[in-house]
Design an enzyme around this catalytic site. Structure first.
Site, short mmCIF file in Angstrom:
data_model
loop_
_atom_site.label_atom_id
_atom_site.label_comp_id
_atom_site.label_asym_id
_atom_site.label_seq_id
_atom_site.Cartn_x
_atom_site.Cartn_y
_atom_site.Cartn_z
N GLU A 192 -9.53 -0.62 -1.85
CA GLU A 192 -9.21 0.76 -1.48
C GLU A 192 -9.25 1.66 -2.71
O GLU A 192 -9.63 2.84 -2.63
CB GLU A 192 -7.84 0.81 -0.79
CG GLU A 192 -7.92 0.24 0.62
CD GLU A 192 -6.67 -0.41 1.12
OE1 GLU A 192 -5.58 -0.19 0.54
OE2 GLU A 192 -6.76 -1.16 2.11
N GLU A 232 -10.80 -10.59 -1.41
CA GLU A 232 -10.55 -9.76 -0.24
C GLU A 232 -11.86 -9.20 0.30
O GLU A 232 -12.34 -8.15 -0.18
CB GLU A 232 -9.62 -8.59 -0.62
CG GLU A 232 -8.25 -9.05 -1.10
CD GLU A 232 -7.17 -8.04 -0.75
OE1 GLU A 232 -6.17 -8.45 -0.17
OE2 GLU A 232 -7.35 -6.84 -1.04
N HIS A 285 -8.10 -3.15 -6.32
CA HIS A 285 -8.11 -3.29 -4.86
C HIS A 285 -9.30 -2.49 -4.30
O HIS A 285 -9.64 -1.43 -4.82
CB HIS A 285 -6.79 -2.79 -4.28
CG HIS A 285 -6.66 -3.15 -2.83
ND1 HIS A 285 -7.27 -2.43 -1.84
CD2 HIS A 285 -6.02 -4.18 -2.22
CE1 HIS A 285 -7.00 -3.01 -0.67
NE2 HIS A 285 -6.24 -4.06 -0.87
N SER A 293 -6.33 -9.22 6.65
CA SER A 293 -5.78 -9.55 7.97
C SER A 293 -5.15 -10.95 8.02
O SER A 293 -5.22 -11.63 9.04
CB SER A 293 -6.84 -9.39 9.06
OG SER A 293 -7.32 -8.06 9.10
N LYS A 301 0.86 -1.20 0.00
CA LYS A 301 0.00 0.00 0.00
C LYS A 301 0.89 1.25 0.00
O LYS A 301 1.94 1.24 -0.63
CB LYS A 301 -1.00 -0.06 1.17
CG LYS A 301 -1.76 -1.39 1.16
CD LYS A 301 -2.91 -1.47 2.11
CE LYS A 301 -3.59 -2.84 1.99
NZ LYS A 301 -4.77 -2.98 2.84
N GLY A 347 -7.47 -4.77 7.05
CA GLY A 347 -6.92 -3.81 8.01
C GLY A 347 -7.73 -3.69 9.28
O GLY A 347 -7.53 -2.77 10.07
P1 13P Z 1 -4.37 -6.37 5.57
O1 13P Z 1 -3.57 -7.63 5.49
O2 13P Z 1 -3.62 -5.23 6.19
O3 13P Z 1 -5.72 -6.60 6.18
O4 13P Z 1 -4.64 -5.90 4.07
C1 13P Z 1 -5.11 -6.83 3.17
C2 13P Z 1 -5.07 -6.23 1.83
O5 13P Z 1 -5.79 -5.29 1.53
C3 13P Z 1 -4.13 -6.77 0.86
O6 13P Z 1 -4.33 -6.23 -0.40
#
Ligand code: 13P
Length: 250
Positions: free
Chosen positions: A96, A166, A94, A212, A11, A172
């Site tokens: 995000e 995901e 993704h 996570s 990220k 997160g």
């Molecule tokens: P986390 O492992 O921090 O939850 O993030 C997962 C993620 O978004 C991987 O692309």
């Protein structure tokens, strides 16, 4: 039959010097990995990471791209730029990016097509939000996201795509899908691929879990028959933790 693939998604973390140090620390820890190991890093870190990973078993990628070949798209990167810089992988869609940067299933599809045409392996992210799971929409949603993302690819091209399931509510947050939930939804995603490209193709596609995932839960997830790897956020930022996920069966 499918070789597991564990990828770090850094990220917006690490400066170039920090990125170099992380890869240097990671190299010896994952040299004996039984799976494909990848780091997807900020574009500005890419050159440092590529150099640090040279001669190792660590594959390298970035986290986003534009679908156009070139032009007036301030701030964007083309697939050709990413390919020539030496990347093998690019994360596409993704959650995000969907949430904060207005990515849609249609732009995800355009990016996937451009990435594959350039010889990059897209890691295509799909997954439901908490309220969508609670409303019972998970299966049709991930089916739709998967099928739209891959539209226009041939079956042979689909075989090389990596899909990351995901669940948005697990990213997160410290909340992880249970092993069974992750396995079941990844099975649904595989069926979505099979419905369009056939079972044989679907059986070859690697589908990761992300959300996570960390040393303490990697083994249970990776033991599930449908789960072919992980896309790791937070736990990929420390060499020791990421190496433990890579050695999930150690
Ligand atoms: P986390 O492992 O921090 O939850 O993030 C997962 C993620 O978004 C991987 O692309």
């Amino acid at each position: 039959m499918r070789k597991p693939i564990i990828a770090g998604n850094w990220k917006m973390n690490k400066t170039p010097s920090e990125a170099k140090a992380l890869v240097e620390a990671l190299k010896p820890l994952v040299a004996d990995a039984g799976c494909d190991v990848v780091v997807c890093v900020p574009a500005l870190d890419f050159a440092a990471v590529k150099e640090a990973a040279e001669g190792s078993n660590i594959g390298v990628g970035v986290q986003n791209m534009h679908w156009k070949e070139s032009g007036a798209y301030t701030g964007e990167l083309s697939a050709a730029m990413i390919k020539e810089a030496g990347a093998q992988y690019v994360i596409i869609g993704h959650s995000e990016r969907r949430q904060y940067f207005a990515e849609t299933d249609e732009t995800v599809n355009k990016k996937v097509l451009a990435a594959v045409a350039a010889g990059l392996i897209p890691i295509v992210c799909v997954g439901e939000k908490k309220e969508e799971r609670e409303a019972g929409y998970t299966n049709p949603l991930v089916t739709y996201q998967t099928q739209i993302a891959l539209t226009g690819l041939t079956a042979a091209q689909v075989e090389n795509v990596v899909i990351a399931y995901e669940p948005v509510w697990a990213i997160g947050t410290g909340l992880t899908a249970t092993d069974e939930q992750a396995n079941e939804t990844i099975g649904v995603i595989r069926e979505a691929v099979a419905a369009v490209y056939g079972k044989e193709t679907a059986e070859k596609v690697r589908i990761q879990y992300g959300g996570s995932m960390k040393p303490s839960n990697a083994k249970g997830l990776m033991e599930q028959p449908e789960i072919d790897g992980g896309l790791i956020g937070g736990a990929s930022l420390k060499a020791e933790d990421f190496a433990k996920v890579v050695h999930f069966d150690a």
